[in-house]
Design an enzyme around this catalytic site. Sequence first.
Site, PDB file in Angstrom:
ATOM      1  N   ARG A 237      47.587  47.284  33.618  1.00  0.00           N
ATOM      2  CA  ARG A 237      46.456  46.830  32.807  1.00  0.00           C
ATOM      3  C   ARG A 237      46.483  47.609  31.485  1.00  0.00           C
ATOM      4  O   ARG A 237      46.756  48.817  31.462  1.00  0.00           O
ATOM      5  CB  ARG A 237      45.130  47.086  33.514  1.00  0.00           C
ATOM      6  CG  ARG A 237      44.798  46.098  34.619  1.00  0.00           C
ATOM      7  CD  ARG A 237      44.488  44.691  34.086  1.00  0.00           C
ATOM      8  NE  ARG A 237      44.131  43.760  35.140  1.00  0.00           N
ATOM      9  CZ  ARG A 237      44.982  42.949  35.776  1.00  0.00           C
ATOM     10  NH1 ARG A 237      46.272  42.955  35.465  1.00  0.00           N
ATOM     11  NH2 ARG A 237      44.556  42.113  36.708  1.00  0.00           N
ATOM     12  N   GLU A 266      43.187  41.538  25.002  1.00  0.00           N
ATOM     13  CA  GLU A 266      44.018  40.352  25.245  1.00  0.00           C
ATOM     14  C   GLU A 266      43.223  39.093  24.928  1.00  0.00           C
ATOM     15  O   GLU A 266      42.038  39.034  25.278  1.00  0.00           O
ATOM     16  CB  GLU A 266      44.505  40.327  26.698  1.00  0.00           C
ATOM     17  CG  GLU A 266      45.429  41.492  27.011  1.00  0.00           C
ATOM     18  CD  GLU A 266      45.961  41.482  28.447  1.00  0.00           C
ATOM     19  OE1 GLU A 266      45.735  40.486  29.167  1.00  0.00           O
ATOM     20  OE2 GLU A 266      46.597  42.471  28.835  1.00  0.00           O
ATOM     21  N   HIS A 285      51.074  38.824  28.838  1.00  0.00           N
ATOM     22  CA  HIS A 285      50.558  38.974  30.213  1.00  0.00           C
ATOM     23  C   HIS A 285      51.158  37.880  31.125  1.00  0.00           C
ATOM     24  O   HIS A 285      50.429  37.078  31.713  1.00  0.00           O
ATOM     25  CB  HIS A 285      49.030  38.916  30.225  1.00  0.00           C
ATOM     26  CG  HIS A 285      48.415  39.547  31.444  1.00  0.00           C
ATOM     27  ND1 HIS A 285      47.255  40.256  31.417  1.00  0.00           N
ATOM     28  CD2 HIS A 285      48.813  39.562  32.747  1.00  0.00           C
ATOM     29  CE1 HIS A 285      46.943  40.677  32.631  1.00  0.00           C
ATOM     30  NE2 HIS A 285      47.901  40.264  33.466  1.00  0.00           N
TER      31      HIS A 285
HETATM   32  N1  LIG Z   1      51.045  42.113  34.341  1.00  0.00           N
HETATM   33  C1  LIG Z   1      50.644  41.281  35.293  1.00  0.00           C
HETATM   34  O1  LIG Z   1      50.671  40.066  35.128  1.00  0.00           O
HETATM   35  C2  LIG Z   1      50.171  41.815  36.582  1.00  0.00           C
HETATM   36  C3  LIG Z   1      49.547  43.044  36.666  1.00  0.00           C
HETATM   37  N2  LIG Z   1      49.125  43.508  37.873  1.00  0.00           N
HETATM   38  C4  LIG Z   1      48.470  44.811  37.934  1.00  0.00           C
HETATM   39  O2  LIG Z   1      49.222  45.630  38.811  1.00  0.00           O
HETATM   40  C5  LIG Z   1      48.341  46.353  39.650  1.00  0.00           C
HETATM   41  C6  LIG Z   1      49.059  46.804  40.891  1.00  0.00           C
HETATM   42  O3  LIG Z   1      49.291  45.725  41.771  1.00  0.00           O
HETATM   43  P1  LIG Z   1      49.806  45.999  43.263  1.00  0.00           P
HETATM   44  O4  LIG Z   1      51.073  46.769  43.229  1.00  0.00           O
HETATM   45  O5  LIG Z   1      49.770  44.723  43.984  1.00  0.00           O
HETATM   46  O6  LIG Z   1      48.628  46.957  43.771  1.00  0.00           O
HETATM   47  P2  LIG Z   1      48.617  48.045  44.931  1.00  0.00           P
HETATM   48  O7  LIG Z   1      47.206  48.267  45.257  1.00  0.00           O
HETATM   49  O8  LIG Z   1      49.556  47.654  46.011  1.00  0.00           O
HETATM   50  O9  LIG Z   1      49.227  49.347  44.230  1.00  0.00           O
HETATM   51  C7  LIG Z   1      48.516  50.130  43.325  1.00  0.00           C
HETATM   52  C8  LIG Z   1      49.191  51.479  43.216  1.00  0.00           C
HETATM   53  O10 LIG Z   1      48.515  52.225  42.208  1.00  0.00           O
HETATM   54  C9  LIG Z   1      48.280  53.525  42.704  1.00  0.00           C
HETATM   55  N3  LIG Z   1      47.123  54.154  42.089  1.00  0.00           N
HETATM   56  C10 LIG Z   1      45.851  53.720  42.047  1.00  0.00           C
HETATM   57  N4  LIG Z   1      45.084  54.602  41.401  1.00  0.00           N
HETATM   58  C11 LIG Z   1      45.880  55.618  41.044  1.00  0.00           C
HETATM   59  C12 LIG Z   1      45.682  56.834  40.343  1.00  0.00           C
HETATM   60  N5  LIG Z   1      44.465  57.188  39.907  1.00  0.00           N
HETATM   61  N6  LIG Z   1      46.746  57.646  40.144  1.00  0.00           N
HETATM   62  C13 LIG Z   1      47.978  57.302  40.592  1.00  0.00           C
HETATM   63  N7  LIG Z   1      48.222  56.160  41.258  1.00  0.00           N
HETATM   64  C14 LIG Z   1      47.198  55.331  41.476  1.00  0.00           C
HETATM   65  C15 LIG Z   1      48.054  53.339  44.190  1.00  0.00           C
HETATM   66  O11 LIG Z   1      48.235  54.584  44.799  1.00  0.00           O
HETATM   67  P3  LIG Z   1      48.202  54.790  46.408  1.00  0.00           P
HETATM   68  O12 LIG Z   1      49.382  54.027  46.914  1.00  0.00           O
HETATM   69  O13 LIG Z   1      48.355  56.227  46.572  1.00  0.00           O
HETATM   70  O14 LIG Z   1      46.906  54.205  46.866  1.00  0.00           O
HETATM   71  C16 LIG Z   1      49.127  52.306  44.505  1.00  0.00           C
HETATM   72  O15 LIG Z   1      50.363  52.935  44.732  1.00  0.00           O
HETATM   73  C17 LIG Z   1      47.175  45.382  39.859  1.00  0.00           C
HETATM   74  O16 LIG Z   1      45.995  46.059  40.206  1.00  0.00           O
HETATM   75  C18 LIG Z   1      47.059  44.702  38.509  1.00  0.00           C
HETATM   76  O17 LIG Z   1      46.172  45.413  37.694  1.00  0.00           O
HETATM   77  C19 LIG Z   1      49.326  42.804  39.020  1.00  0.00           C
HETATM   78  C20 LIG Z   1      49.920  41.587  38.979  1.00  0.00           C
HETATM   79  C21 LIG Z   1      50.374  40.971  37.759  1.00  0.00           C
HETATM   80  O1  LIG Z   2      47.356  40.423  36.097  1.00  0.00           O
HETATM   81  C1  LIG Z   2      47.444  39.688  37.024  1.00  0.00           C
HETATM   82  C2  LIG Z   2      46.935  39.946  38.321  1.00  0.00           C
HETATM   83  O2  LIG Z   2      47.209  39.134  39.231  1.00  0.00           O
HETATM   84  O3  LIG Z   2      46.209  40.941  38.503  1.00  0.00           O
END
Ligand SMILES: NC(=O)C1=CN([C@@H]2O[C@H](COP(=O)(O)OP(=O)(O)OC[C@H]3O[C@@H](n4cnc5c(N)ncnc54)[C@H](OP(=O)(O)O)[C@@H]3O)[C@@H](O)[C@H]2O)C=CC1
Ligand SMILES: O=CC(=O)O
Length: 324
Positions: A237, A266, A285
């Site tokens: 994000r 955005e 995005h």
């Molecule tokens: N560009 C795009 O189009 C897209 C963007 N996204 C973004 O990607 C994000 C991640 O998706 P996804 O992988 O499915 O989500 P997950 O919930 O599977 O993974 C999130 C990760 O972020 C880590 N995390 C959260 N807070 C912190 C912090 N304060 N410090 C360090 N690490 C942290 C979590 O840690 P822990 O494992 O230790 O809990 C976890 O490993 C979504 O929330 C979204 O915002 C998603 C899809 C598409």
């Molecule tokens: O940014 C996209 C999402 O699925 O989150």
Amino acid sequence: MKPSVILYKALPDALQQRLEDHFTVTRVNNLSPETVQQHADAFAGAVGLLGSSEKVDAALLEKMPALRATSTISVGYDNFDVDALNARNVLLMHTPTVLTETVADTVMALVLSSARRVVEVAERVKAGEWTKSIGPDWFGTDVHGKTLGIVGMGRIGLALAQRAHFGFNMPILYNARRQHKEAEERFNARYCDLDTLLQEADFVCLILPLTDETHHLMGKAQFEKMKKSAIFINAGRGPVVDEQALIAALKNGEIHAAGLDVFEQEPLPASSELLKLPNVVALPHIGSATHETRYNMAACAVDNLIDALQGKVDKNCVNPQAKA
Ligand SMILES: NC(=O)C1=CN([C@@H]2O[C@H](COP(=O)(O)OP(=O)(O)OC[C@H]3O[C@@H](n4cnc5c(N)ncnc54)[C@H](OP(=O)(O)O)[C@@H]3O)[C@@H](O)[C@H]2O)C=CC1
Ligand SMILES: O=CC(=O)O
């Protein structure tokens, strides 16, 4: 009579039909106060809400006293006030998993295109600048064998690690709130604190949710810790990064380049300084934006709403405790 729902995003015909098989659907273009006012009765009576990319806050929930479930066509849900939903026992459903592999492909595309300057040199070819055998001013940097730092080792981080480890033979460092055994065992990834990752990685890839803790996680001090040769990627994000600090780091040569799919504002304004920098690859995005994955996300969101309103919240539910 079927229960009523509000739909604020266009759906493919088959999915619209599936939704209408279960509900009386009011289709609106957005969730602005004007729209809510215009369809006040429909909002007041709706038990479900389905769409994406709009803010769902306490003010909107005030206008929807019958609401029991919301379903977003995204995995990220930072645009929802989850506390306000919980206070009203409204479920929030999202679409993890169906988009994971596609988003990891996009992150890898950002890694490759920023390192090999794919967009920049392709534009030079189109501009007629390829008039003789190319020299070092067209060269990029290698990806294979370089150290990849992944910040956020969740579903997408893991899928990225798989690509980097098996496809590109990259040593992997990662940071998250906790250690991930699967990443360590399958991809030989090494857990480290953020500072160590920033100091050692050749590519720093953020794939984090936006929360109070991650807001501006990357600022001036963090960019200063990165190698001058390092490339920064953000596909989580936009507000996780202090964009002014990123622009300064790119301009001052504190980091080598950036590949960005997300931005603080955005759509990214055409006047953004980022667009003037040749060492920036900026995407609109598109993380999950393939025909297949966007269809699957929409289908998942429709099924999620049906499930939630039938009390089935064993998967894809952000706040199962809100089940009334
Ligand atoms: N560009 C795009 O189009 C897209 C963007 N996204 C973004 O990607 C994000 C991640 O998706 P996804 O992988 O499915 O989500 P997950 O919930 O599977 O993974 C999130 C990760 O972020 C880590 N995390 C959260 N807070 C912190 C912090 N304060 N410090 C360090 N690490 C942290 C979590 O840690 P822990 O494992 O230790 O809990 C976890 O490993 C979504 O929330 C979204 O915002 C998603 C899809 C598409
Ligand atoms: O940014 C996209 C999402 O699925 O989150």
